[in-house]
Design a protein around this motif. Structure first.
Motif, PDB file in Angstrom:
ATOM      1  N   GLU A 106     -19.610 -18.228  -4.234  1.00  0.00           N
ATOM      2  CA  GLU A 106     -20.024 -19.582  -3.881  1.00  0.00           C
ATOM      3  C   GLU A 106     -18.812 -20.327  -3.338  1.00  0.00           C
ATOM      4  OE1 GLU A 106     -21.499 -21.264  -7.510  1.00  0.00           O
ATOM      5  OE2 GLU A 106     -19.530 -21.520  -8.373  1.00  0.00           O
ATOM      6  N   LEU A 107     -19.086 -21.361  -2.545  1.00  0.00           N
ATOM      7  CA  LEU A 107     -17.993 -22.210  -2.094  1.00  0.00           C
ATOM      8  C   LEU A 107     -17.566 -23.100  -3.251  1.00  0.00           C
ATOM      9  CD1 LEU A 107     -19.120 -23.359   1.476  1.00  0.00           C
ATOM     10  CD2 LEU A 107     -17.420 -21.636   0.871  1.00  0.00           C
ATOM     11  N   ALA A 108     -16.278 -23.390  -3.328  1.00  0.00           N
ATOM     12  CA  ALA A 108     -15.748 -24.250  -4.390  1.00  0.00           C
ATOM     13  C   ALA A 108     -15.102 -25.473  -3.750  1.00  0.00           C
ATOM     14  CB  ALA A 108     -14.720 -23.483  -5.220  1.00  0.00           C
ATOM     15  N   ASP A 109     -15.092 -26.582  -4.484  1.00  0.00           N
ATOM     16  CA  ASP A 109     -14.439 -27.795  -3.991  1.00  0.00           C
ATOM     17  C   ASP A 109     -12.931 -27.698  -4.132  1.00  0.00           C
ATOM     18  OD1 ASP A 109     -16.840 -29.070  -3.283  1.00  0.00           O
ATOM     19  OD2 ASP A 109     -17.133 -29.762  -5.336  1.00  0.00           O
ATOM     20  N   ARG A 164     -12.353 -15.461   7.927  1.00  0.00           N
ATOM     21  CA  ARG A 164     -13.020 -16.079   9.088  1.00  0.00           C
ATOM     22  C   ARG A 164     -14.434 -16.507   8.730  1.00  0.00           C
ATOM     23  NH1 ARG A 164     -10.134 -12.145  11.915  1.00  0.00           N
ATOM     24  NH2 ARG A 164     -11.861 -10.653  11.829  1.00  0.00           N
ATOM     25  N   ARG A 165     -15.149 -15.671   7.988  1.00  0.00           N
ATOM     26  CA  ARG A 165     -16.536 -15.991   7.627  1.00  0.00           C
ATOM     27  C   ARG A 165     -16.589 -17.194   6.683  1.00  0.00           C
ATOM     28  NH1 ARG A 165     -21.605 -15.336   9.693  1.00  0.00           N
ATOM     29  NH2 ARG A 165     -23.081 -15.458   8.001  1.00  0.00           N
ATOM     30  N   VAL A 166     -15.697 -17.232   5.688  1.00  0.00           N
ATOM     31  CA  VAL A 166     -15.653 -18.370   4.760  1.00  0.00           C
ATOM     32  C   VAL A 166     -15.344 -19.645   5.533  1.00  0.00           C
ATOM     33  CG1 VAL A 166     -14.430 -19.416   2.811  1.00  0.00           C
ATOM     34  CG2 VAL A 166     -15.038 -16.986   2.751  1.00  0.00           C
ATOM     35  N   ALA A 167     -14.367 -19.575   6.456  1.00  0.00           N
ATOM     36  CA  ALA A 167     -14.007 -20.760   7.249  1.00  0.00           C
ATOM     37  C   ALA A 167     -15.200 -21.256   8.061  1.00  0.00           C
ATOM     38  CB  ALA A 167     -12.824 -20.436   8.162  1.00  0.00           C
ATOM     39  N   ALA A 168     -15.970 -20.335   8.642  1.00  0.00           N
ATOM     40  CA  ALA A 168     -17.140 -20.726   9.436  1.00  0.00           C
ATOM     41  C   ALA A 168     -18.215 -21.362   8.560  1.00  0.00           C
ATOM     42  CB  ALA A 168     -17.701 -19.498  10.166  1.00  0.00           C
ATOM     43  N   ILE A 169     -18.482 -20.784   7.408  1.00  0.00           N
ATOM     44  CA  ILE A 169     -19.492 -21.338   6.489  1.00  0.00           C
ATOM     45  C   ILE A 169     -19.045 -22.711   5.993  1.00  0.00           C
ATOM     46  CG2 ILE A 169     -20.595 -21.058   4.223  1.00  0.00           C
ATOM     47  CD1 ILE A 169     -20.421 -17.983   4.734  1.00  0.00           C
ATOM     48  N   ALA A 170     -17.783 -22.829   5.598  1.00  0.00           N
ATOM     49  CA  ALA A 170     -17.260 -24.098   5.087  1.00  0.00           C
ATOM     50  C   ALA A 170     -17.327 -25.184   6.163  1.00  0.00           C
ATOM     51  CB  ALA A 170     -15.831 -23.911   4.589  1.00  0.00           C
ATOM     52  N   ALA A 171     -17.014 -24.830   7.410  1.00  0.00           N
ATOM     53  CA  ALA A 171     -17.064 -25.812   8.501  1.00  0.00           C
ATOM     54  C   ALA A 171     -18.489 -26.315   8.706  1.00  0.00           C
ATOM     55  CB  ALA A 171     -16.519 -25.198   9.788  1.00  0.00           C
ATOM     56  N   VAL A 218      -5.438 -17.525  -7.450  1.00  0.00           N
ATOM     57  CA  VAL A 218      -5.727 -17.938  -6.082  1.00  0.00           C
ATOM     58  C   VAL A 218      -5.047 -16.988  -5.099  1.00  0.00           C
ATOM     59  CG1 VAL A 218      -5.533 -19.799  -4.383  1.00  0.00           C
ATOM     60  CG2 VAL A 218      -5.863 -20.363  -6.802  1.00  0.00           C
ATOM     61  N   ALA A 219      -5.815 -16.490  -4.141  1.00  0.00           N
ATOM     62  CA  ALA A 219      -5.279 -15.706  -3.032  1.00  0.00           C
ATOM     63  C   ALA A 219      -5.588 -16.478  -1.761  1.00  0.00           C
ATOM     64  CB  ALA A 219      -5.933 -14.330  -2.983  1.00  0.00           C
ATOM     65  N   GLU A 220      -4.719 -16.372  -0.769  1.00  0.00           N
ATOM     66  CA  GLU A 220      -4.950 -17.120   0.460  1.00  0.00           C
ATOM     67  C   GLU A 220      -4.726 -16.217   1.664  1.00  0.00           C
ATOM     68  OE1 GLU A 220      -3.451 -21.229   2.583  1.00  0.00           O
ATOM     69  OE2 GLU A 220      -3.339 -21.042   0.409  1.00  0.00           O
ATOM     70  N   THR A 221      -5.646 -16.298   2.625  1.00  0.00           N
ATOM     71  CA  THR A 221      -5.548 -15.579   3.891  1.00  0.00           C
ATOM     72  C   THR A 221      -5.917 -16.537   5.005  1.00  0.00           C
ATOM     73  OG1 THR A 221      -6.200 -13.496   2.836  1.00  0.00           O
ATOM     74  CG2 THR A 221      -6.421 -13.606   5.230  1.00  0.00           C
ATOM     75  N   ASP A 222      -5.023 -16.726   5.944  1.00  0.00           N
ATOM     76  CA  ASP A 222      -5.274 -17.590   7.108  1.00  0.00           C
ATOM     77  C   ASP A 222      -5.777 -18.972   6.705  1.00  0.00           C
ATOM     78  OD1 ASP A 222      -4.507 -15.430   8.658  1.00  0.00           O
ATOM     79  OD2 ASP A 222      -6.566 -14.779   9.053  1.00  0.00           O
ATOM     80  N   GLY A 223      -5.235 -19.529   5.633  1.00  0.00           N
ATOM     81  CA  GLY A 223      -5.597 -20.875   5.197  1.00  0.00           C
ATOM     82  C   GLY A 223      -6.865 -20.951   4.361  1.00  0.00           C
ATOM     83  N   VAL A 224      -7.531 -19.833   4.146  1.00  0.00           N
ATOM     84  CA  VAL A 224      -8.751 -19.784   3.330  1.00  0.00           C
ATOM     85  C   VAL A 224      -8.376 -19.259   1.956  1.00  0.00           C
ATOM     86  CG1 VAL A 224     -11.037 -18.740   3.078  1.00  0.00           C
ATOM     87  CG2 VAL A 224     -10.213 -19.423   5.347  1.00  0.00           C
ATOM     88  N   LYS A 225      -8.869 -19.924   0.919  1.00  0.00           N
ATOM     89  CA  LYS A 225      -8.539 -19.526  -0.451  1.00  0.00           C
ATOM     90  C   LYS A 225      -9.681 -18.762  -1.099  1.00  0.00           C
ATOM     91  CE  LYS A 225      -5.293 -23.211  -1.239  1.00  0.00           C
ATOM     92  NZ  LYS A 225      -5.065 -24.538  -1.744  1.00  0.00           N
ATOM     93  N   LEU A 226      -9.304 -17.759  -1.882  1.00  0.00           N
ATOM     94  CA  LEU A 226     -10.218 -17.028  -2.747  1.00  0.00           C
ATOM     95  C   LEU A 226      -9.779 -17.331  -4.165  1.00  0.00           C
ATOM     96  CD1 LEU A 226     -12.396 -14.824  -3.319  1.00  0.00           C
ATOM     97  CD2 LEU A 226     -10.537 -13.149  -3.176  1.00  0.00           C
ATOM     98  N   VAL A 227     -10.686 -17.862  -4.988  1.00  0.00           N
ATOM     99  CA  VAL A 227     -10.342 -18.214  -6.360  1.00  0.00           C
ATOM    100  C   VAL A 227     -11.198 -17.412  -7.332  1.00  0.00           C
ATOM    101  CG1 VAL A 227      -9.517 -20.517  -5.743  1.00  0.00           C
ATOM    102  CG2 VAL A 227     -11.899 -20.225  -6.390  1.00  0.00           C
ATOM    103  N   LYS A 235     -20.792 -26.526   6.478  1.00  0.00           N
ATOM    104  CA  LYS A 235     -21.189 -27.337   5.319  1.00  0.00           C
ATOM    105  C   LYS A 235     -20.253 -28.515   5.091  1.00  0.00           C
ATOM    106  CE  LYS A 235     -23.464 -23.593   2.874  1.00  0.00           C
ATOM    107  NZ  LYS A 235     -24.745 -24.137   2.475  1.00  0.00           N
ATOM    108  N   ASP A 236     -19.257 -28.676   5.969  1.00  0.00           N
ATOM    109  CA  ASP A 236     -18.250 -29.727   5.830  1.00  0.00           C
ATOM    110  C   ASP A 236     -17.634 -29.691   4.427  1.00  0.00           C
ATOM    111  OD1 ASP A 236     -16.684 -31.794   6.813  1.00  0.00           O
ATOM    112  OD2 ASP A 236     -18.049 -33.344   6.076  1.00  0.00           O
ATOM    113  N   ALA A 237     -17.223 -28.485   4.029  1.00  0.00           N
ATOM    114  CA  ALA A 237     -16.664 -28.246   2.697  1.00  0.00           C
ATOM    115  C   ALA A 237     -15.293 -27.586   2.854  1.00  0.00           C
ATOM    116  CB  ALA A 237     -17.601 -27.330   1.901  1.00  0.00           C
ATOM    117  N   PRO A 238     -14.479 -27.618   1.795  1.00  0.00           N
ATOM    118  CA  PRO A 238     -13.199 -26.906   1.847  1.00  0.00           C
ATOM    119  C   PRO A 238     -13.429 -25.402   1.985  1.00  0.00           C
ATOM    120  CG  PRO A 238     -13.296 -28.367  -0.072  1.00  0.00           C
ATOM    121  CD  PRO A 238     -14.670 -28.334   0.528  1.00  0.00           C
TER     122      PRO A 238
END
Length: 110
Positions: free
Chosen positions: A46-49, A14-21, A57-66, A23-26
């Motif tokens: 850091e956020l990645a493109d 949830r936090r990554v999704a909020a930060i990415a939104a 790659v791990a994914e939770t609720d559409g958010v990826k951790l690489v 910054k208009d980033a993936p």
């Protein structure tokens, strides 16, 4: 079924999704391990493109951790969470490979 190499908690996703939104980033969080810190290694977020070809790659609720292969050897089996407490808010790694850590929670040794 084997354990995942690494996982991302729902709270961290949830936090990554909020930060990415903002910054208009993936919604892709990169975890890397760097030499240094008060215990020998330090976690770098850091956020990645996009994931690199060799990343785990791990994914939770559409958010990826690489995680890159070299860093993965030091954090395999870990979970990345996002915690808020009196000390502030931060991503925190629960790393079963860490032999010791430090008070700041951002560095470790193996």
């Amino acid at each position: 079924m084997s354990e995942p190499d690494i996982s991302l908690s729902e709270n961290a996703a949830r936090r990554v999704a909020a930060i990415a939104a903002r910054k208009d980033a993936p919604a892709i969080l990169r975890l890397a391990v760097d030499g240094g810190g008060c215990a020998g290694f330090t976690y770098v977020f850091e956020l990645a493109d996009a994931p690199d070809a060799e990343d785990s790659v791990a994914e939770t609720d559409g958010v990826k951790l690489v995680v890159d292969p070299a860093s993965l050897e030091l954090v395999r089996g870990s979970q990345v969470d996002f915690v808020e407490d009196l000390g502030g808010a931060a991503f925190r790694v629960t790393n079963p490979n860490a032999q010791s850590g430090c008070g700041c929670g951002s560095s470790f040794s193996v």
